[in-house]
Design a protein around this motif. Sequence first.
Motif, PDB file in Angstrom:
ATOM      1  N   GLY B 252       0.648  -1.229  -0.067  1.00 27.40           N
ATOM      2  CA  GLY B 252      -0.098   0.066  -0.018  1.00 27.40           C
ATOM      3  C   GLY B 252       0.897   1.409   0.021  1.00 27.40           C
ATOM      4  O   GLY B 252       0.539   2.183  -0.790  1.00 27.40           O
ATOM      5  N   ARG B 253       1.827   1.311   0.964  1.00 29.56           N
ATOM      6  CA  ARG B 253       2.886   2.382   0.762  1.00 29.56           C
ATOM      7  C   ARG B 253       3.471   2.535  -0.468  1.00 29.56           C
ATOM      8  O   ARG B 253       3.610   3.696  -0.831  1.00 29.56           O
ATOM      9  CB  ARG B 253       3.812   1.954   1.835  1.00 29.56           C
ATOM     10  CG  ARG B 253       3.351   2.091   3.430  1.00 29.56           C
ATOM     11  CD  ARG B 253       3.045   3.463   3.944  1.00 29.56           C
ATOM     12  NE  ARG B 253       4.111   4.418   3.910  1.00 29.56           N
ATOM     13  CZ  ARG B 253       4.684   4.693   4.890  1.00 29.56           C
ATOM     14  NH1 ARG B 253       4.312   4.307   6.083  1.00 29.56           N
ATOM     15  NH2 ARG B 253       5.824   5.414   4.994  1.00 29.56           N
ATOM     16  N   PHE B 254       4.033   1.427  -0.940  1.00 28.81           N
ATOM     17  CA  PHE B 254       4.602   1.303  -2.315  1.00 28.81           C
ATOM     18  C   PHE B 254       3.895   2.213  -3.457  1.00 28.81           C
ATOM     19  O   PHE B 254       4.290   2.874  -4.048  1.00 28.81           O
ATOM     20  CB  PHE B 254       5.071   0.010  -2.596  1.00 28.81           C
ATOM     21  CG  PHE B 254       5.761  -0.212  -4.155  1.00 28.81           C
ATOM     22  CD1 PHE B 254       6.961   0.172  -4.338  1.00 28.81           C
ATOM     23  CD2 PHE B 254       4.805  -0.575  -5.172  1.00 28.81           C
ATOM     24  CE1 PHE B 254       7.488  -0.019  -5.540  1.00 28.81           C
ATOM     25  CE2 PHE B 254       5.173  -0.703  -6.219  1.00 28.81           C
ATOM     26  CZ  PHE B 254       6.693  -0.507  -6.535  1.00 28.81           C
ATOM     27  N   THR B 255       2.591   1.754  -3.534  1.00 29.43           N
ATOM     28  CA  THR B 255       1.782   2.115  -4.481  1.00 29.43           C
ATOM     29  C   THR B 255       1.578   3.849  -4.177  1.00 29.43           C
ATOM     30  O   THR B 255       1.450   4.373  -5.403  1.00 29.43           O
ATOM     31  CB  THR B 255       0.168   1.497  -4.350  1.00 29.43           C
ATOM     32  OG1 THR B 255       0.513   0.045  -4.391  1.00 29.43           O
ATOM     33  CG2 THR B 255      -0.646   1.638  -5.567  1.00 29.43           C
ATOM     34  N   GLU B 256       1.165   4.043  -3.025  1.00 30.62           N
ATOM     35  CA  GLU B 256       1.081   5.516  -2.931  1.00 30.62           C
ATOM     36  C   GLU B 256       2.336   6.222  -3.411  1.00 30.62           C
ATOM     37  O   GLU B 256       2.207   7.244  -4.170  1.00 30.62           O
ATOM     38  CB  GLU B 256       1.185   5.876  -1.308  1.00 30.62           C
ATOM     39  CG  GLU B 256      -0.245   5.811  -0.760  1.00 30.62           C
ATOM     40  CD  GLU B 256      -0.082   6.086   0.804  1.00 30.62           C
ATOM     41  OE1 GLU B 256       0.856   6.612   1.296  1.00 30.62           O
ATOM     42  OE2 GLU B 256      -0.861   5.455   1.694  1.00 30.62           O
ATOM     43  N   GLU B 257       3.495   6.046  -3.028  1.00 30.70           N
ATOM     44  CA  GLU B 257       4.742   6.417  -3.419  1.00 30.70           C
ATOM     45  C   GLU B 257       4.824   6.446  -4.943  1.00 30.70           C
ATOM     46  O   GLU B 257       5.270   7.462  -5.692  1.00 30.70           O
ATOM     47  CB  GLU B 257       5.923   5.712  -2.801  1.00 30.70           C
ATOM     48  CG  GLU B 257       6.148   5.939  -1.481  1.00 30.70           C
ATOM     49  CD  GLU B 257       6.935   7.217  -1.124  1.00 30.70           C
ATOM     50  OE1 GLU B 257       7.444   7.716  -1.911  1.00 30.70           O
ATOM     51  OE2 GLU B 257       6.727   7.772   0.092  1.00 30.70           O
TER      52      GLU B 257
END
Lengths: 306, 306
Positions: B252-257
Amino acid sequence: MTQIYDRVALIGLGLIASSMFWAIKRGGLAGEVTGYARSAQTRETARKIGLCDRICESAEEAVKDADLVVLCVPVGAMGGVAEQIAPYLKPGATVSDVGSVKAAVIQAVGPHIPEGVHFIPAHPLAGTEHSGPESGFATLFDNRWCLLVPVPGTDPAAMEHLRALWEGCGAHVDEMEAEHHDLVLAVTSHAPHLIAYTMVGVADDLRRVTDSEVIKYSAAGFRDFTRIAASDPTMWRDVFLTNKDATLEILGRFTEELFALQRAIRMGDGEHLFDYFTRTRAIRRGIIEAGQDTDAPDFGRGKVAR
Amino acid sequence: MTQIYDRVALIGLGLIASSMFWAIKRGGLAGEVTGYARSAQTRETARKIGLCDRICESAEEAVKDADLVVLCVPVGAMGGVAEQIAPYLKPGATVSDVGSVKAAVIQAVGPHIPEGVHFIPAHPLAGTEHSGPESGFATLFDNRWCLLVPVPGTDPAAMEHLRALWEGCGAHVDEMEAEHHDLVLAVTSHAPHLIAYTMVGVADDLRRVTDSEVIKYSAAGFRDFTRIAASDPTMWRDVFLTNKDATLEILGRFTEELFALQRAIRMGDGEHLFDYFTRTRAIRRGIIEAGQDTDAPDFGRGKVAR
């Protein structure tokens, strides 16, 4: 030892240019190689380590009487350099480049090339995560591909010379059309780099997983990402800005697939995951069979010795 | 040559177990090493290449009289194996494992461990993209980390023995709490693996970029992804299914970034990209300084010779 050009000029003295110099020397491919870098410090380093036969104080001086001029600067700087050197190019000379994006370079450089000078864009598919004049080595291009991206009406003799130079540097040479090149590279290089940058950035952001732990326990997977994500920031900024459409298209596809796999994880769909992972294994086997990597534990990199 | 256990049993004979055997032999760390794999073909291969001092026809037979039993099967199979061998474990023996996920393994294995038997989960942070009994080699764990994840009340002497075994196998040993382990590994290993699998899958899907081109021109970036994405499908399916929460959180964090970087590309925000890429470079330097990789062109893998 087959000399192909009397004089070669390298503009920009980073990893690729410095490796080209050492490979040209190894093969005796040019009578004299001149070099120029915008930064005085880079020029000084180059002189100190014997990079190029002659380091010049201006790009104009470096390209004077050169039979081949290779632009080895970030993609975003190519147009400006081309404009600057255009009036000093020798009639009959060839201008080439080593940029990772081709359509944008052709658009930026092409209009500045004078009548009677050949322009043949090129892209050697080789590199490391290191940059600067001291990072080059003679074997960087050995058994790697160099793609020539000729514009319509390119002089066959000029093509043959440039092809011979790259083959002399150890590379296999192929020809490709610019838009197709940019799409292929978006898949094989540009999107993977952005993804690696992103994952490393995420790790850096996480406060609960301290830096030292991420670094200490990086043996699996993440370590390969950090190597990719250590590549030159200026070069990669320019790659993404100039190959915008293809990169965004591939990233869009990537996001779709990632969401499907995330969903499979959330739903506990082990079969979907297993099938997907089995399929990707085949691609790896293809790469090993194509000779682009080896199955040996040192991953074929032992041969990339200086 | 310091013998630590009289008898060690390895259940499951893939990359990790076979490397453990060769490392144990190298160090003279055990009197006898027995081995068992569910597949008859794997047992046959193991016997043929001299893997383990004795290959048994059942897990029960393999663990009989063993002072240390190491579960080297996919995370999803650990519970079943533990249940199967439980009645045959020697009082005072230690059961350990090598799974990439720890909370789920503790939950699955813990309840089956009989009174008087020690259970000390472990995770050696080492591997290659190869799998099976023939893929192991004695130096796999040299200078890598092995994380011990003891449950509360673990016997100190049993801990010391297991630590000594792993140190004898060449690893550095650290202790960590299970939930924290699973989060750290989600960042450094699990999420990167899923991302690599995804990118390789995307490349495979693209019809306009033929397979042969993707493979032929894979030198940059993508090649590293294919290596990661060639890892054992069963093992990785189980990792994602059993470390679901941490993996999904990191993704999820990766997708945001990734979306933020995609936006920067779309908007032409070169400064954002440059700053991001500069920051990720520092992490790579940290990894090299921490000794988890080298700056040399063979990336420190030359020493991983069989």
